[in-house]
Design a protein around this motif. Sequence first.
Motif, PDB file in Angstrom:
ATOM      1  N   VAL A 167       0.842  -1.217   0.020  1.00  0.00           N
ATOM      2  CA  VAL A 167      -0.095  -0.014  -0.033  1.00  0.00           C
ATOM      3  C   VAL A 167       0.793   1.387  -0.202  1.00  0.00           C
ATOM      4  N   LEU A 168       0.843   1.873  -1.048  1.00  0.00           N
ATOM      5  CA  LEU A 168       1.560   3.349  -1.101  1.00  0.00           C
ATOM      6  C   LEU A 168       0.696   4.393  -0.514  1.00  0.00           C
ATOM      7  N   GLY A 169       1.131   5.312   0.293  1.00  0.00           N
ATOM      8  CA  GLY A 169       0.472   6.562   0.617  1.00  0.00           C
ATOM      9  C   GLY A 169       1.353   7.689   0.676  1.00  0.00           C
ATOM     10  N   CYS A 170       1.240   8.448  -0.060  1.00  0.00           N
ATOM     11  CA  CYS A 170       2.116   9.679  -0.345  1.00  0.00           C
ATOM     12  C   CYS A 170       1.415  10.997  -0.986  1.00  0.00           C
ATOM     13  N   SER A 171       2.108  11.768  -0.777  1.00  0.00           N
ATOM     14  CA  SER A 171       1.248  13.220  -1.603  1.00  0.00           C
ATOM     15  C   SER A 171       2.319  13.687  -2.642  1.00  0.00           C
ATOM     16  N   THR A 172       1.845  13.848  -3.779  1.00  0.00           N
ATOM     17  CA  THR A 172       2.514  14.362  -4.811  1.00  0.00           C
ATOM     18  C   THR A 172       2.857  15.588  -4.842  1.00  0.00           C
ATOM     19  N   SER A 173       2.447  16.362  -3.893  1.00  0.00           N
ATOM     20  CA  SER A 173       2.404  17.737  -3.657  1.00  0.00           C
ATOM     21  C   SER A 173       4.044  17.900  -2.944  1.00  0.00           C
ATOM     22  N   GLU A 174       3.977  17.039  -1.782  1.00  0.00           N
ATOM     23  CA  GLU A 174       5.236  16.829  -0.914  1.00  0.00           C
ATOM     24  C   GLU A 174       6.540  16.352  -1.949  1.00  0.00           C
ATOM     25  N   VAL A 175       6.179  15.402  -2.677  1.00  0.00           N
ATOM     26  CA  VAL A 175       7.262  14.903  -3.612  1.00  0.00           C
ATOM     27  C   VAL A 175       7.800  16.159  -4.238  1.00  0.00           C
ATOM     28  N   ALA A 176       6.885  17.262  -4.609  1.00  0.00           N
ATOM     29  CA  ALA A 176       6.995  18.303  -5.621  1.00  0.00           C
ATOM     30  C   ALA A 176       7.921  19.403  -4.647  1.00  0.00           C
ATOM     31  N   GLY A 177       8.052  19.148  -3.292  1.00  0.00           N
ATOM     32  CA  GLY A 177       8.307  20.186  -2.467  1.00  0.00           C
ATOM     33  C   GLY A 177       7.431  21.237  -1.881  1.00  0.00           C
ATOM     34  N   LYS A 218       3.582  21.945   0.315  1.00  0.00           N
ATOM     35  CA  LYS A 218       2.680  21.425   1.159  1.00  0.00           C
ATOM     36  C   LYS A 218       1.527  20.632   0.743  1.00  0.00           C
ATOM     37  N   ILE A 219       1.200  19.630   1.610  1.00  0.00           N
ATOM     38  CA  ILE A 219       0.118  18.511   1.149  1.00  0.00           C
ATOM     39  C   ILE A 219      -0.835  19.568   0.535  1.00  0.00           C
ATOM     40  N   GLY A 220      -1.530  18.726  -0.652  1.00  0.00           N
ATOM     41  CA  GLY A 220      -2.618  19.463  -1.341  1.00  0.00           C
ATOM     42  C   GLY A 220      -2.643  20.705  -2.000  1.00  0.00           C
ATOM     43  N   THR A 221      -1.404  21.248  -2.152  1.00  0.00           N
ATOM     44  CA  THR A 221      -1.157  22.678  -2.710  1.00  0.00           C
ATOM     45  C   THR A 221      -0.354  22.605  -4.139  1.00  0.00           C
ATOM     46  N   GLY A 222      -0.007  21.372  -4.653  1.00  0.00           N
ATOM     47  CA  GLY A 222       0.798  21.297  -5.709  1.00  0.00           C
ATOM     48  C   GLY A 222       0.640  19.927  -6.288  1.00  0.00           C
ATOM     49  N   SER A 223      -0.549  19.228  -6.493  1.00  0.00           N
ATOM     50  CA  SER A 223      -0.618  17.963  -7.015  1.00  0.00           C
ATOM     51  C   SER A 223       0.226  17.749  -8.371  1.00  0.00           C
ATOM     52  N   SER A 224       0.889  16.493  -8.592  1.00  0.00           N
ATOM     53  CA  SER A 224       1.521  16.457  -9.902  1.00  0.00           C
ATOM     54  C   SER A 224       1.621  15.434 -10.472  1.00  0.00           C
ATOM     55  N   LEU A 225       0.811  15.472 -11.699  1.00  0.00           N
ATOM     56  CA  LEU A 225       0.735  14.083 -12.436  1.00  0.00           C
ATOM     57  C   LEU A 225       2.107  13.481 -12.749  1.00  0.00           C
ATOM     58  N   GLU A 226       2.899  14.372 -13.220  1.00  0.00           N
ATOM     59  CA  GLU A 226       4.370  14.118 -13.289  1.00  0.00           C
ATOM     60  C   GLU A 226       5.175  13.171 -12.196  1.00  0.00           C
ATOM     61  N   ALA A 227       4.861  13.702 -11.192  1.00  0.00           N
ATOM     62  CA  ALA A 227       5.582  12.932 -10.014  1.00  0.00           C
ATOM     63  C   ALA A 227       4.695  11.479  -9.682  1.00  0.00           C
ATOM     64  N   ALA A 228       3.441  11.837  -9.863  1.00  0.00           N
ATOM     65  CA  ALA A 228       2.569  10.239  -9.960  1.00  0.00           C
ATOM     66  C   ALA A 228       3.110   9.501 -10.720  1.00  0.00           C
ATOM     67  N   GLU A 229       3.273   9.746 -12.107  1.00  0.00           N
ATOM     68  CA  GLU A 229       3.835   9.023 -13.071  1.00  0.00           C
ATOM     69  C   GLU A 229       5.248   8.442 -12.751  1.00  0.00           C
ATOM     70  N   ALA A 230       6.114   9.154 -11.961  1.00  0.00           N
ATOM     71  CA  ALA A 230       7.634   8.647 -12.094  1.00  0.00           C
ATOM     72  C   ALA A 230       7.566   7.675 -11.020  1.00  0.00           C
ATOM     73  N   ILE A 231       6.641   7.908  -9.896  1.00  0.00           N
ATOM     74  CA  ILE A 231       6.527   6.841  -8.738  1.00  0.00           C
ATOM     75  C   ILE A 231       5.834   5.606  -9.175  1.00  0.00           C
ATOM     76  N   THR A 232       4.920   5.608  -9.978  1.00  0.00           N
ATOM     77  CA  THR A 232       4.279   4.495 -10.500  1.00  0.00           C
ATOM     78  C   THR A 232       5.088   3.722 -11.677  1.00  0.00           C
ATOM     79  N   ASP A 233       5.825   4.604 -12.301  1.00  0.00           N
ATOM     80  CA  ASP A 233       6.755   3.896 -13.375  1.00  0.00           C
ATOM     81  C   ASP A 233       7.815   3.374 -12.668  1.00  0.00           C
ATOM     82  N   ALA A 234       8.041   3.695 -11.610  1.00  0.00           N
ATOM     83  CA  ALA A 234       9.270   2.839 -10.972  1.00  0.00           C
ATOM     84  C   ALA A 234       8.727   1.504 -10.031  1.00  0.00           C
ATOM     85  N   ILE A 235       7.566   1.687  -9.495  1.00  0.00           N
ATOM     86  CA  ILE A 235       7.108   0.658  -8.625  1.00  0.00           C
ATOM     87  C   ILE A 235       6.255  -0.410  -9.508  1.00  0.00           C
TER      88      ILE A 235
END
Length: 74
Positions: A30-40, A42-59
């Motif tokens: 189970v993965l729980g993360c915030s793409t906003s935080e990955v992008a540097g 605050k949670i909920g302020t910068g959702s990023s499809l690119e970050a989500a793709e990078a994470i899932t492409d790796a996993i």
Amino acid sequence: MDYNKIKADTEKALRELLEAAQLKPRSILVLGCSTSEVAGKKIGTGSSLEAAEAITDAILPIIEKENIYFAVQC
């Protein structure tokens, strides 16, 4: 945001987790993360499809090879 760095960091973290957890085939990861935080941001302020793709492409390729199920809670 650096797709390749996020992907590489995710792969490294996942391999370390799998080594420590010793998950058996058909376990659920189970993965729980915030793409906003990955992008540097605050949670909920910068959702990023690119970050989500990078994470899932790796996993996905790694857990598919290990026959582990994947659930995401973000």
